[in-house]
Design an enzyme around this catalytic site. Structure first.
Site, PDB file in Angstrom:
ATOM      1  N   ASN A   1      32.305  50.044   8.020  1.00  0.00           N
ATOM      2  CA  ASN A   1      30.838  49.980   8.030  1.00  0.00           C
ATOM      3  C   ASN A   1      30.094  50.306   6.618  1.00  0.00           C
ATOM      4  OD1 ASN A   1      28.361  50.158   8.970  1.00  0.00           O
ATOM      5  ND2 ASN A   1      28.667  51.956  10.150  1.00  0.00           N
TER       6      ASN A   1
ATOM      7  N   LYS B   1      27.102  49.850   6.153  1.00  0.00           N
ATOM      8  CA  LYS B   1      25.803  50.119   6.311  1.00  0.00           C
ATOM      9  C   LYS B   1      24.854  49.244   5.527  1.00  0.00           C
ATOM     10  CE  LYS B   1      27.548  54.907   7.837  1.00  0.00           C
ATOM     11  NZ  LYS B   1      27.355  56.060   7.905  1.00  0.00           N
TER      12      LYS B   1
ATOM     13  N   HIS C   1      25.462  53.383  16.922  1.00  0.00           N
ATOM     14  CA  HIS C   1      25.906  54.195  15.876  1.00  0.00           C
ATOM     15  C   HIS C   1      24.892  55.309  15.904  1.00  0.00           C
ATOM     16  CE1 HIS C   1      26.515  55.694  11.909  1.00  0.00           C
ATOM     17  NE2 HIS C   1      27.636  55.132  11.638  1.00  0.00           N
TER      18      HIS C   1
ATOM     19  N   GLU D   1      23.204  56.573  13.571  1.00  0.00           N
ATOM     20  CA  GLU D   1      22.078  56.201  12.727  1.00  0.00           C
ATOM     21  C   GLU D   1      21.152  55.435  13.501  1.00  0.00           C
ATOM     22  OE1 GLU D   1      24.380  54.973   9.184  1.00  0.00           O
ATOM     23  OE2 GLU D   1      25.142  56.980   8.872  1.00  0.00           O
TER      24      GLU D   1
ATOM     25  N   GLU E   1      32.512  59.603  16.584  1.00  0.00           N
ATOM     26  CA  GLU E   1      31.919  59.838  15.010  1.00  0.00           C
ATOM     27  C   GLU E   1      31.008  61.166  15.315  1.00  0.00           C
ATOM     28  OE1 GLU E   1      31.992  56.400  12.182  1.00  0.00           O
ATOM     29  OE2 GLU E   1      29.997  56.487  13.239  1.00  0.00           O
TER      30      GLU E   1
ATOM     31  N   GLY F   1      29.030  61.035   6.224  1.00  0.00           N
ATOM     32  CA  GLY F   1      28.460  61.344   5.067  1.00  0.00           C
ATOM     33  C   GLY F   1      28.545  62.953   4.572  1.00  0.00           C
TER      34      GLY F   1
ATOM     35  N   SER G   1      33.416  60.879   7.186  1.00  0.00           N
ATOM     36  CA  SER G   1      34.092  61.424   6.182  1.00  0.00           C
ATOM     37  C   SER G   1      35.520  60.962   6.030  1.00  0.00           C
ATOM     38  CB  SER G   1      33.835  62.862   5.943  1.00  0.00           C
ATOM     39  OG  SER G   1      32.396  63.249   5.743  1.00  0.00           O
TER      40      SER G   1
ATOM     41  N   GLY H   1      32.841  54.785   6.429  1.00  0.00           N
ATOM     42  CA  GLY H   1      31.505  54.297   5.690  1.00  0.00           C
ATOM     43  C   GLY H   1      31.622  54.348   4.343  1.00  0.00           C
ATOM     44  N   GLY H   2      31.182  55.614   3.772  1.00  0.00           N
ATOM     45  CA  GLY H   2      31.066  55.692   2.375  1.00  0.00           C
ATOM     46  C   GLY H   2      32.437  55.109   1.516  1.00  0.00           C
TER      47      GLY H   2
HETATM   48  P1  13P Z   1      31.103  58.261   6.277  1.00  0.00           P
HETATM   49  O1  13P Z   1      32.558  57.555   6.390  1.00  0.00           O
HETATM   50  O2  13P Z   1      30.129  57.691   5.335  1.00  0.00           O
HETATM   51  O3  13P Z   1      30.906  59.596   6.626  1.00  0.00           O
HETATM   52  O4  13P Z   1      30.350  57.514   7.428  1.00  0.00           O
HETATM   53  C1  13P Z   1      30.930  57.282   8.716  1.00  0.00           C
HETATM   54  C2  13P Z   1      30.200  56.253   9.579  1.00  0.00           C
HETATM   55  O5  13P Z   1      29.360  56.562  10.026  1.00  0.00           O
HETATM   56  C3  13P Z   1      30.839  55.110   9.749  1.00  0.00           C
HETATM   57  O6  13P Z   1      30.126  54.311  11.053  1.00  0.00           O
END
Ligand code: 13P
Length: 236
Positions: free
Chosen positions: A8, A10, A90, A92, A154, A160, A196, A216-217
């Protein structure tokens, strides 16, 4: 079950980055693990022509077919670009007002048009399994149990933050999601873990017995993402 890794991205990356993503990942030969890449809408064309390994996903979808819905993207538009998976719910997006009802409608529209929703659920520090159970039940209220779906657990506090739950903690929730689904007649639904996940944590996340990872990151660092993909591919 073959492990699934979903990136992802983002609201990150640019033309140069996404050119590099397809170039580098196309060279990758995995024997077992599968992966799905979810870029921002505007970079889909970069993938349509160039993705040879892996599959294409997206980070959201409109609950409507077409029409006066400014800023939204329909299933039909996404399918023109070869998108097969869609992240829905998600945290967010939930945090900016997306309700369980809207999520359920998006899940219905995705399933109704041969796309596979990756439905995100997760708790904050003040809520627990009951919230997750309710998110699961509500998300699938408009689809039948022959629909192809994926869930992703999640925990909001792990996104994050470089803090991950223990394998046992992830397992408890993943098992609970599966149990909730089975009670409603949804069998063998893959459940991913996200929050994470990076080169140092992915093994311990997988040890929970989840069916894959939502990254994500760490997906923004191509070398690290490839290390995770290879590691998962060789995971016993
Ligand atoms: P991180 O891996 O940056 O913590 O993000 C996870 C996420 O929200 C994937 O959808």
């Amino acid at each position: 079950m073959r492990k699934l890794i979903v990136a992802n991205y983002k609201m990150n990356g640019d033309e140069k980055f996404y050119s590099l993503v397809t170039k580098k990942l196309n060279k990758l030969a995995l024997k077992d693990a599968r992966f799905v890449l979810c870029p921002p809408f505007v970079y889909l064309s970069k993938f349509k022509k160039h993705i040879k390994s892996g599959e294409l996903g997206i980070q959201n979808i409109s609950a409507f077919d077409f029409g006066a819905h400014t800023g939204e993207i329909s299933h039909q538009m996404l399918k023109e670009f070869g998108v097969r998976y869609v992240i829905i719910g998600h945290s967010e997006v939930r945090s900016s007002g997306e309700t369980d009802e809207l999520i359920a409608k998006k899940v219905k529209i995705a399933c109704g048009h041969d796309m596979i929703p990756i439905i995100c659920v997760g708790e904050d520090k003040n809520s627990g399994l009951e919230l997750i159970k309710s998110q699961v039940e509500k998300a699938i209220q408009y689809i039948d149990n022959s629909s192809k779906i994926i869930f992703a657990y999640e925990p909001i506090w792990a996104i994050g933050t470089k803090v991950t739950p223990t394998s046992e903690e992830i397992k408890t929730v993943v098992d609970n999601i599966k149990l909730t689904l089975e009670k409603l007649g949804f069998k063998d639904v893959p459940v991913l873990y996200g929050g994470s996940v990076n080169k140092d944590t992915y093994k311990h996340c997988l040890n929970s017995g989840c069916d894959g990872l939502l990254v994500g990151g760490a997906s923004l660092n191509l070398d690290e993402f490839i290390e995770i993909l290879k590691g998962v591919d060789n995971y016993e």
